[in-house]
Structure formats: structure tokens, C-alpha cells
Design a protein around this motif. Sequence first.
Motif, mmCIF file in Angstrom:
data_model
loop_
_atom_site.group_PDB
_atom_site.id
_atom_site.type_symbol
_atom_site.label_atom_id
_atom_site.label_comp_id
_atom_site.label_asym_id
_atom_site.label_seq_id
_atom_site.Cartn_x
_atom_site.Cartn_y
_atom_site.Cartn_z
ATOM 1 N N GLU A 1 0.833 -1.210 0.000
ATOM 2 C CA GLU A 1 0.000 0.000 0.000
ATOM 3 C C GLU A 1 0.862 1.252 0.000
ATOM 4 O O GLU A 1 0.585 2.233 -0.679
ATOM 5 C CB GLU A 1 -0.886 0.005 1.256
ATOM 6 C CG GLU A 1 -1.828 -1.177 1.371
ATOM 7 C CD GLU A 1 -3.110 -0.950 0.582
ATOM 8 O OE1 GLU A 1 -3.236 0.139 -0.021
ATOM 9 O OE2 GLU A 1 -3.959 -1.853 0.566
ATOM 10 N N LEU A 2 1.914 1.253 0.805
ATOM 11 C CA LEU A 2 2.755 2.432 0.954
ATOM 12 C C LEU A 2 3.461 2.767 -0.353
ATOM 13 O O LEU A 2 3.599 3.920 -0.733
ATOM 14 C CB LEU A 2 3.786 2.221 2.064
ATOM 15 C CG LEU A 2 3.213 2.238 3.489
ATOM 16 C CD1 LEU A 2 4.289 1.882 4.508
ATOM 17 C CD2 LEU A 2 2.620 3.601 3.805
ATOM 18 N N THR A 3 3.878 1.711 -1.058
ATOM 19 C CA THR A 3 4.575 1.932 -2.326
ATOM 20 C C THR A 3 3.660 2.631 -3.328
ATOM 21 O O THR A 3 4.058 3.589 -4.001
ATOM 22 C CB THR A 3 5.041 0.580 -2.897
ATOM 23 O OG1 THR A 3 5.718 -0.128 -1.881
ATOM 24 C CG2 THR A 3 5.962 0.792 -4.076
ATOM 25 N N VAL A 4 2.416 2.156 -3.391
ATOM 26 C CA VAL A 4 1.442 2.780 -4.290
ATOM 27 C C VAL A 4 1.231 4.233 -3.879
ATOM 28 O O VAL A 4 1.173 5.139 -4.711
ATOM 29 C CB VAL A 4 0.100 2.014 -4.249
ATOM 30 C CG1 VAL A 4 -0.918 2.686 -5.157
ATOM 31 C CG2 VAL A 4 0.311 0.560 -4.644
ATOM 32 N N ALA A 5 1.144 4.435 -2.568
ATOM 33 C CA ALA A 5 0.880 5.776 -2.077
ATOM 34 C C ALA A 5 2.007 6.737 -2.452
ATOM 35 O O ALA A 5 1.760 7.898 -2.782
ATOM 36 C CB ALA A 5 0.692 5.750 -0.555
ATOM 37 N N VAL A 6 3.248 6.268 -2.404
ATOM 38 C CA VAL A 6 4.376 7.142 -2.742
ATOM 39 C C VAL A 6 4.236 7.636 -4.170
ATOM 40 O O VAL A 6 4.377 8.833 -4.453
ATOM 41 C CB VAL A 6 5.725 6.402 -2.567
ATOM 42 C CG1 VAL A 6 6.863 7.222 -3.173
ATOM 43 C CG2 VAL A 6 5.994 6.138 -1.098
ATOM 44 N N ALA A 7 3.898 6.707 -5.084
ATOM 45 C CA ALA A 7 3.767 7.094 -6.487
ATOM 46 C C ALA A 7 2.676 8.143 -6.655
ATOM 47 O O ALA A 7 2.870 9.172 -7.321
ATOM 48 C CB ALA A 7 3.462 5.859 -7.329
ATOM 49 N N GLY A 8 1.540 7.915 -6.003
ATOM 50 C CA GLY A 8 0.427 8.852 -6.160
ATOM 51 C C GLY A 8 0.680 10.177 -5.453
ATOM 52 O O GLY A 8 0.491 11.253 -6.027
ATOM 53 N N LEU A 9 1.121 10.063 -4.188
ATOM 54 C CA LEU A 9 1.274 11.272 -3.375
ATOM 55 C C LEU A 9 2.350 12.204 -3.904
ATOM 56 O O LEU A 9 2.163 13.418 -3.949
ATOM 57 C CB LEU A 9 1.636 10.881 -1.937
ATOM 58 C CG LEU A 9 0.492 10.795 -0.942
ATOM 59 C CD1 LEU A 9 1.042 10.492 0.438
ATOM 60 C CD2 LEU A 9 -0.308 12.076 -0.929
ATOM 61 N N SER A 10 3.475 11.615 -4.307
ATOM 62 C CA SER A 10 4.562 12.494 -4.749
ATOM 63 C C SER A 10 4.171 13.208 -6.039
ATOM 64 O O SER A 10 4.566 14.354 -6.257
ATOM 65 C CB SER A 10 5.863 11.705 -4.920
ATOM 66 O OG SER A 10 5.688 10.677 -5.851
ATOM 67 N N SER A 11 3.336 12.575 -6.871
ATOM 68 C CA SER A 11 2.908 13.251 -8.105
ATOM 69 C C SER A 11 2.034 14.460 -7.801
ATOM 70 O O SER A 11 1.986 15.402 -8.582
ATOM 71 C CB SER A 11 2.117 12.297 -9.002
ATOM 72 O OG SER A 11 2.726 11.044 -9.037
ATOM 73 N N LEU A 12 1.323 14.425 -6.672
ATOM 74 C CA LEU A 12 0.474 15.563 -6.324
ATOM 75 C C LEU A 12 1.217 16.570 -5.450
ATOM 76 O O LEU A 12 1.014 17.771 -5.571
ATOM 77 C CB LEU A 12 -0.786 15.073 -5.602
ATOM 78 C CG LEU A 12 -1.749 14.321 -6.509
ATOM 79 C CD1 LEU A 12 -2.982 13.872 -5.739
ATOM 80 C CD2 LEU A 12 -2.170 15.203 -7.684
#
Lengths: 308, 274
Positions: free
Chosen positions: B50-61
Motif C-alpha cells: 500500500e505504501l509503495t502505491v501511495a508514494v507514487a500517487g502522493l509524490s505526483s500531487l
Amino acid sequence: MNAGRVIALEGVGKRYGEAQVVRDVHLHLAEGESLALLGHNGAGKTTLIKIMLGLTRPSAGDVRICGRRPWERGFSALRARIGYLPENVMFQDGMTGRELLAFYARLKGLSSPPVPELLERVGLGAAMDRRVRAYSKGMRQRLGLAQAMLGDPVLLLLDEPTTGLDPLLRRQFYELVAERQRGGAGVLLSSHALGEIEARTDRIAIMRAGRLVACGTLAELRRQAGCPTRIRVRAAASAAEEVLASLAGFGEARPIGAGSLEFACRNGTKMELLRRVSALGELIEDVEIVPPTLEDIYDRFSETAEPQ
Amino acid sequence: MRAILILAEKEIRDGLRNRWVLGTILSFAGLALSLAFLGSVPVGTTRAGELTVAVAGLSSLTVYLMPLIALMLSYDALVGEFERGTMLLLLSYPVTRRQVVLGKFLGHLVILAVAVTVGYGGAGLFLVWSAGGELGGLGAYLAMMASSVLLGGVFLALGYLVSVLVRERSAAAGWALGLWLFAVVLYDLALLAVVVAGGDALEAGGFLALLLASPTDAYRVLNLIGDEAVAAVAGLAGAAAEAGIEASVPVLAMAAWLVLPLAVTLLLFQRRDL
């Protein structure tokens, strides 16, 4: 260096681009002494104060504040002993008076500052927990004075300090300043509200177009300015014409209402006139002697006198 | 140092009082949580934490949001005090101009760090909890949080530079907005145009240099291709392998973007004649 000399300006000048705002100012202030700096707006008073604080650097001359040059390293620490009240002092609106004063006290490095006491002294005791946003102009000015008094300053620089204060607050204001002065502080205050300065400072300096055109005690300035002492004579109702006739032709005189004359006496003619008036005995109902006010002297120096 | 801390504390108190801190925390937490919920929708066969997915999404925003917030905090830090007339009094106190800038900067940076820690940290804890204690990608997530603060520091420093260059608060706001637009949108569009127009002429090394020359792209490089697992989620695995750059390179690029504007700000502020 002279011990106890808090301000020493020698030939100070300041130029902003093309504009020469201050030129060749020599000014000294000792501990426990007070000086009023008078001049019209734009005469250079505020610039001179900024130079003393090291906020701006003079383009000519030498400055010593408590023996140190304001642009030298380490002067910043000395500012803990200087109280400054800027013209039209402004504060961060969102803080309360108490929070603001505590913040400034910490900046001055005071470990247990008497914040509430100081606010009481300037009459803000009831308002100390209100936001500064809700303060009136006079209240801000008093908060400004309170911050200037933090840390028992040895030098107070007050720029137009009493604007926005009513007469009662002005008196309290000057009492506080005088108290600090008795405690050994040198006080410099700038103003164009001349009347209230009179008899409140030891010396008076007058600036005009960046130059210091006069500096001395009120008596000295009176002598230098050569302003006339005005003597108003009112004759008894029955004897008006007789009195006027006997005094007519004595120097500059002008009638001021029925049976009254005003004489402008210069250099020693005053006593002669008074002798003549007293010789008239009961024909005279009243005599008023009006020495030149600071206003007269100021006008003289700031408009007519050429810089020395 | 004492004066710096006093000034920093004041900025933090100001931030708490005018709800800046709260607002920033809420926007970061909201962003992270909405992404987390979106991310918890089954995504095919990808078996990433979950955290890995979140990094990709969060850092893009974050790359858009953080610069905006940092610039809004900082653009009037100096010009605002000049305009309100409070700077003169502050500088008459036993503080140097260097201490004024560094104190304010430190205070603002702490505000951003707290917002990131609480907002993203809280969301991260929620993600770990919802994944049943699965800690995969924790390192990348923590690195994302730290680099987000660094990105905030970069744009604080740029905001201070605007604040010392411009003489009016409203002009500073305009410049800050323009700066944001350039840094997060226009620069990348220009870069894209360069790639499209002369893709072959531009070698990979040159492209990478152009990426690292922008603090926002350095942040993307660090977070999206710095970690292999994240790169896989972001569909950039190939790029990551090809680029083969150390994490320290984008970090240094960002640090330079923080230090240089701040140093110029100090220089200009110290030279200013009041």
C-alpha cells in the motif's frame, strides 16, 4: 571617547541617490540628558535616527552610539540597551499587547521582563489581552512606548512620539520618559509639535533641509534667534487715549483691541519700556510679558536663518 | 542562535494562530487519505505494498501542492513586514538581518515539516493499519515525506527571494504565482517540447541534467524512479534502470535550490538601505 556620551555625531551626511537628506550634522548627547530634535517633515530627523540605530549607513562623517559605530560588528547586541519608537509605530495585528511585549522582551534577552507592569504604566492594563488589531492609534503609540522602555535603555530614540495622544496621555508619556532620564538614559525625541516640547527637554536642536541650524538650551536659542519679547499693555478704561499717546512712538507697536497695545521689544528695550509703563502708575490696568515661544524661534531658524 | 529561535517560534505561533498550520495539515492529510482510498481499489495483478502505491500517487500531487503552499507562506515574509511598517522596529532590536531571514525560514520550514509529518505520517499509519501491518515500501514512504519537506524548503527560499526583490506585497504575490506556474508546469512543458522536437539529438545524460536543473523534477526523479518498487508502480521501471542515478544527486540538486536563493536573499537584504 567621552565617558557617558551616548550619541556623538561628527559631520554626518546621508545621500539617497541624488537626494542629500542629511548634511554635516554634529550632535552630542550625554547620559541623563534630553534633546528635542525639531524640524519640518523631510528635514532629515527620521534619517538621522535611523543612522543612530545602524539601520542605514551615513555617506559621510562618523557616528558613535555609546562609544561604538553602528555599522561595526557587535553593535547589534548594544541595541538591547536602546529603546526606539518609530514614527507611526506598527505592530503585528494578530497578537495581543501582552504577547507582543513578551516577544520584544525576549528579543532583547530579558529573562523576567515586567510585561504586565509596563503595560499598566502606559495605561494598557485593561487592554493587554486584546488583539492589537482592536487598538486605537493612541493605544498603539502607548504600546510602542512600552516596548521602547523594555530593558531599562540607556538611550531612548523617540520619533514623533506623541502623535495621536491626548493631552493627559502626553503628560503621562513625558513622565515615563523623564523617569527613565533620571535613571540615567539619554533621550532624543523628534517632533514638530513644538508647544509641548518647551521646558521638557534640556536642549533643543533644529533641523532644516538636512542641516542642523541651531542647537542649545531654550535660553541660548532665544538669544541667538533674537526674537522680540512682546509686551502687552492695557490702559485703564478712562485713560486709554492718554496712555496710548504717551507710549506712542516707542518701538514697534500695534494696537490689539480697545485701549491695548502690543510692543515687540528687541535687545534691551524691554526694561526701558517697562520703566515707562510703571511710571504711568494707575493709568495702566494690566501688563503682560510674552517671551518668544519655541514656535517663534523655530520659525525663525527654519525659515529665515542661514545654516551656520 | 537564540534570536533565530525566538523569531522561528514567533512564525510558528503566527502559523498556529492564523490557522496556516491546521489548513496545511488538513490539505496534506486529505490528499493522502483520498489517494489511499482510491489506491485501495483493486489494481489488477500489481502486488505492491500500500505504501509503495501511495508514494507514487502522493509524490505526483505533492509536487504541485507543496510549492504552492510554501510560496504562499513565504512570498510576503519580508516585503509584508516592510509594507506593514513592522520591519523597522524589528531591526532596531538586537537581531541581525541574517537572523531575521534565517529565523523566519526556520519557523516556516517547521510549519511545513509538522504538516507533512502529521498529514502524510497519519495517512501512512492508516495505510499500514489497513494493510494489516504490512510494512513494505516504508522506506520509500519516509523518503517521500523527507523530500517533500525539502521541496517545501526550496520554494520557501524562492519565496523569500521574491520577498526581498519586490517592493510591494501585491507584486510579490504575482511573482510568486508566476514562479509556481513556471516551476511546476511551464518548465516541464518546455522540456517536453524539447524532447519531442529533438529527441534523438538530446542524449539521455543531457535530458537528465535538464530534469535535475528543476527542483520539482529532481523531486520526481528522487521519488518516482529512486525506488525500484515505486518505479514499477509508476510505470517507470525502465527509466529507473536506465538512469541509474544515486539518490544523493537529486537531493543535492534540491539542496542547491534551497541554499542559493536563501543566500542571495541574505545578501540583498543585508545590502538594503532602509
